[in-house]
Design a protein around this motif. Structure first.
Motif, PDB file in Angstrom:
ATOM      1  N   LEU A   1       0.842  -1.207   0.000  1.00  0.00           N
ATOM      2  CA  LEU A   1       0.000   0.000   0.000  1.00  0.00           C
ATOM      3  C   LEU A   1       0.872   1.249   0.000  1.00  0.00           C
ATOM      4  O   LEU A   1       0.637   2.213   0.738  1.00  0.00           O
ATOM      5  N   LEU A   2       1.883   1.247  -0.862  1.00  0.00           N
ATOM      6  CA  LEU A   2       2.867   2.327  -0.872  1.00  0.00           C
ATOM      7  C   LEU A   2       2.441   3.491  -1.761  1.00  0.00           C
ATOM      8  O   LEU A   2       1.886   3.289  -2.831  1.00  0.00           O
ATOM      9  N   ARG A   3       2.723   4.683  -1.284  1.00  0.00           N
ATOM     10  CA  ARG A   3       2.630   5.855  -2.150  1.00  0.00           C
ATOM     11  C   ARG A   3       3.782   5.809  -3.152  1.00  0.00           C
ATOM     12  O   ARG A   3       4.833   5.238  -2.868  1.00  0.00           O
ATOM     13  N   VAL A   4       3.587   6.444  -4.288  1.00  0.00           N
ATOM     14  CA  VAL A   4       4.613   6.386  -5.328  1.00  0.00           C
ATOM     15  C   VAL A   4       5.943   6.916  -4.811  1.00  0.00           C
ATOM     16  O   VAL A   4       7.009   6.373  -5.102  1.00  0.00           O
ATOM     17  N   SER A   5       5.895   7.976  -3.997  1.00  0.00           N
ATOM     18  CA  SER A   5       7.127   8.576  -3.492  1.00  0.00           C
ATOM     19  C   SER A   5       7.861   7.670  -2.514  1.00  0.00           C
ATOM     20  O   SER A   5       9.023   7.928  -2.192  1.00  0.00           O
ATOM     21  N   GLU A   6       7.212   6.612  -2.063  1.00  0.00           N
ATOM     22  CA  GLU A   6       7.832   5.734  -1.070  1.00  0.00           C
ATOM     23  C   GLU A   6       8.608   4.581  -1.699  1.00  0.00           C
ATOM     24  O   GLU A   6       9.225   3.794  -0.983  1.00  0.00           O
TER      25      GLU A   6
ATOM     26  N   GLY B   1      13.872  10.192  -6.555  1.00  0.00           N
ATOM     27  CA  GLY B   1      13.632  11.571  -6.964  1.00  0.00           C
ATOM     28  C   GLY B   1      13.767  12.505  -5.786  1.00  0.00           C
ATOM     29  O   GLY B   1      14.053  12.073  -4.659  1.00  0.00           O
ATOM     30  N   PRO B   2      13.535  13.819  -5.997  1.00  0.00           N
ATOM     31  CA  PRO B   2      13.692  14.794  -4.914  1.00  0.00           C
ATOM     32  C   PRO B   2      12.827  14.484  -3.702  1.00  0.00           C
ATOM     33  O   PRO B   2      13.251  14.674  -2.567  1.00  0.00           O
ATOM     34  N   ASN B   3      11.596  14.020  -3.928  1.00  0.00           N
ATOM     35  CA  ASN B   3      10.692  13.698  -2.827  1.00  0.00           C
ATOM     36  C   ASN B   3      10.602  12.201  -2.573  1.00  0.00           C
ATOM     37  O   ASN B   3       9.843  11.753  -1.733  1.00  0.00           O
ATOM     38  N   GLY B   4      11.342  11.443  -3.341  1.00  0.00           N
ATOM     39  CA  GLY B   4      11.208   9.998  -3.264  1.00  0.00           C
ATOM     40  C   GLY B   4      12.118   9.366  -2.229  1.00  0.00           C
ATOM     41  O   GLY B   4      12.967  10.005  -1.617  1.00  0.00           O
ATOM     42  N   ASN B   5      11.920   8.089  -2.029  1.00  0.00           N
ATOM     43  CA  ASN B   5      12.680   7.331  -1.044  1.00  0.00           C
ATOM     44  C   ASN B   5      12.884   5.928  -1.585  1.00  0.00           C
ATOM     45  O   ASN B   5      12.346   4.960  -1.054  1.00  0.00           O
ATOM     46  N   ALA B   6      13.607   5.803  -2.697  1.00  0.00           N
ATOM     47  CA  ALA B   6      13.814   4.491  -3.301  1.00  0.00           C
ATOM     48  C   ALA B   6      14.427   3.547  -2.278  1.00  0.00           C
ATOM     49  O   ALA B   6      15.449   3.862  -1.663  1.00  0.00           O
ATOM     50  N   PRO B   7      13.809   2.369  -2.044  1.00  0.00           N
ATOM     51  CA  PRO B   7      14.285   1.465  -0.983  1.00  0.00           C
ATOM     52  C   PRO B   7      15.708   0.976  -1.218  1.00  0.00           C
ATOM     53  O   PRO B   7      16.104   0.672  -2.347  1.00  0.00           O
ATOM     54  N   ARG B   8      16.459   0.877  -0.135  1.00  0.00           N
ATOM     55  CA  ARG B   8      17.785   0.292  -0.160  1.00  0.00           C
ATOM     56  C   ARG B   8      17.754  -1.055   0.551  1.00  0.00           C
ATOM     57  O   ARG B   8      16.857  -1.327   1.359  1.00  0.00           O
ATOM     58  N   ILE B   9      18.746  -1.873   0.269  1.00  0.00           N
ATOM     59  CA  ILE B   9      18.785  -3.218   0.840  1.00  0.00           C
ATOM     60  C   ILE B   9      18.735  -3.167   2.362  1.00  0.00           C
ATOM     61  O   ILE B   9      18.036  -3.956   3.008  1.00  0.00           O
ATOM     62  N   GLY B  10      19.445  -2.226   2.954  1.00  0.00           N
ATOM     63  CA  GLY B  10      19.505  -2.142   4.415  1.00  0.00           C
ATOM     64  C   GLY B  10      18.204  -1.744   5.073  1.00  0.00           C
ATOM     65  O   GLY B  10      18.065  -1.867   6.297  1.00  0.00           O
ATOM     66  N   GLN B  11      17.249  -1.236   4.298  1.00  0.00           N
ATOM     67  CA  GLN B  11      15.959  -0.841   4.871  1.00  0.00           C
ATOM     68  C   GLN B  11      14.955  -1.995   4.881  1.00  0.00           C
ATOM     69  O   GLN B  11      13.823  -1.820   5.313  1.00  0.00           O
ATOM     70  N   LEU B  12      15.386  -3.149   4.395  1.00  0.00           N
ATOM     71  CA  LEU B  12      14.484  -4.278   4.215  1.00  0.00           C
ATOM     72  C   LEU B  12      14.870  -5.410   5.160  1.00  0.00           C
ATOM     73  O   LEU B  12      16.050  -5.665   5.391  1.00  0.00           O
TER      74      LEU B  12
END
Length: 295
Positions: free
Chosen positions: A153-158, A162-173
């Protein structure tokens, strides 16, 4: 200034001080419209507040259907007249942002495509996945990304870059309990379009096999990319690109065309709305859905 005569006096003062004709034509005209509005609603023109100017902007937009650019010029014209009388009123960012929201909401409500939007349900996602061969370069990342966005149920920015984005990194998972027998994915992040203040948030995806499953699609992605570092990005598209909002729109539009669906009806946000729709259809209480979607 409560009368046209007073405006003419002001115009004469401006001209006598060497103000250009263009300045006179633009700002005097903008000011005259603003004064008429103030007279209509009982406001004092030189006592303008941010809320009052937003109300004026709404009034002008709905009565004249002016575009954002031309109204921005009107606001600057009004501000210039305030500066003439040493009333420094900052009407730039907050007011324009609020007016943009009003304008966008109105356009969304009345646009021809607004009624076409449909959630990307499980059935539609299955049709998309059937078109994506995981053996292709970077295709497993697209499969995992679509499932992860929908079931998380993620928002696109999540999940975009991009400037407002938060592309997931391996360490966040985190994979729970482990990669061999995964049952859950937990994604921790602290920045998105709606969260710019570092507040920690958590998204949980549960295994949904044999239906489209975000957990196993992500595990397959990780298996295909050995020797990853905690700071590496999780989703990397074909060609080594990090997914942006624009990329997601292009991917979904392309899948719609290939699946014979109306591309205007499906945008990246419909992944989130599809996940919510499926939960509500399955009988999940509204309060639980609200927590899961972080509203």
């Amino acid at each position: 200034f409560q009368s046209a005569q007073e405006l003419k006096v002001l115009e004469g003062l401006l001209l006598s001080n060497g103000i250009s004709t263009g300045y006179r034509n633009n700002n005097i005209g903008h000011w005259a419209k603003f004064v008429r509005f103030c007279q209509l609603y009982g406001y004092q023109p030189l006592g303008a507040t941010e809320g009052m100017l937003c109300e004026y902007g709404t009034f002008r937009y709905f009565t004249s259907r002016i575009c954002g650019g031309s109204f921005k010029n009107e606001l600057y014209g009004i501000r210039s007249m305030h500066i003439e009388y040493n009333l420094q009123l900052d009407i730039r960012v907050p007011i324009m942002m609020r007016l943009a929201r009003i304008r966008n909401a109105f356009n969304k409500r009345t646009s021809n495509t607004a009624s076409l939007r449909q959630p990307i349900t499980d059935e539609i996602l299955k049709r998309f996945l059937a078109l994506l061969d995981p053996r292709g370069e970077g295709i497993q990342a697209v499969r995992a990304l679509l499932c992860f966005a929908k079931f998380g149920l993620l928002r696109v920015s999540e999940y975009t870059y991009g400037p407002n984005g938060n592309a997931p990194r391996i360490g966040q998972l985190a994979i729970v309990p482990d990669m061999e027998e995964p049952e859950y994915i937990v994604y921790y992040f602290n920045k998105s379009k709606t969260n710019q203040f570092g507040r920690a948030e958590r998204v949980i995806c549960a295994c949904n096999c044999p239906e489209p499953c975000a957990v196993h699609e992500v595990v397959k992605l990780l298996d295909s990319r050995p020797n990853l570092d905690a700071l590496d990005f999780l989703f990397v598209l074909p060609g080594g690109r990090l997914p942006t909002d624009r990329d997601m729109r292009h991917i979904i539009a392309n899948l719609c065309i290939r699946a014979g669906l109306d591309e205007r009806a499906f945008k990246p946000h419909q992944l989130r709305s599809g996940g919510v729709s499926d939960l509500l259809t399955a009988g999940v209480p509204d309060s639980i859905v609200q927590l899961m979607a972080r509203w």
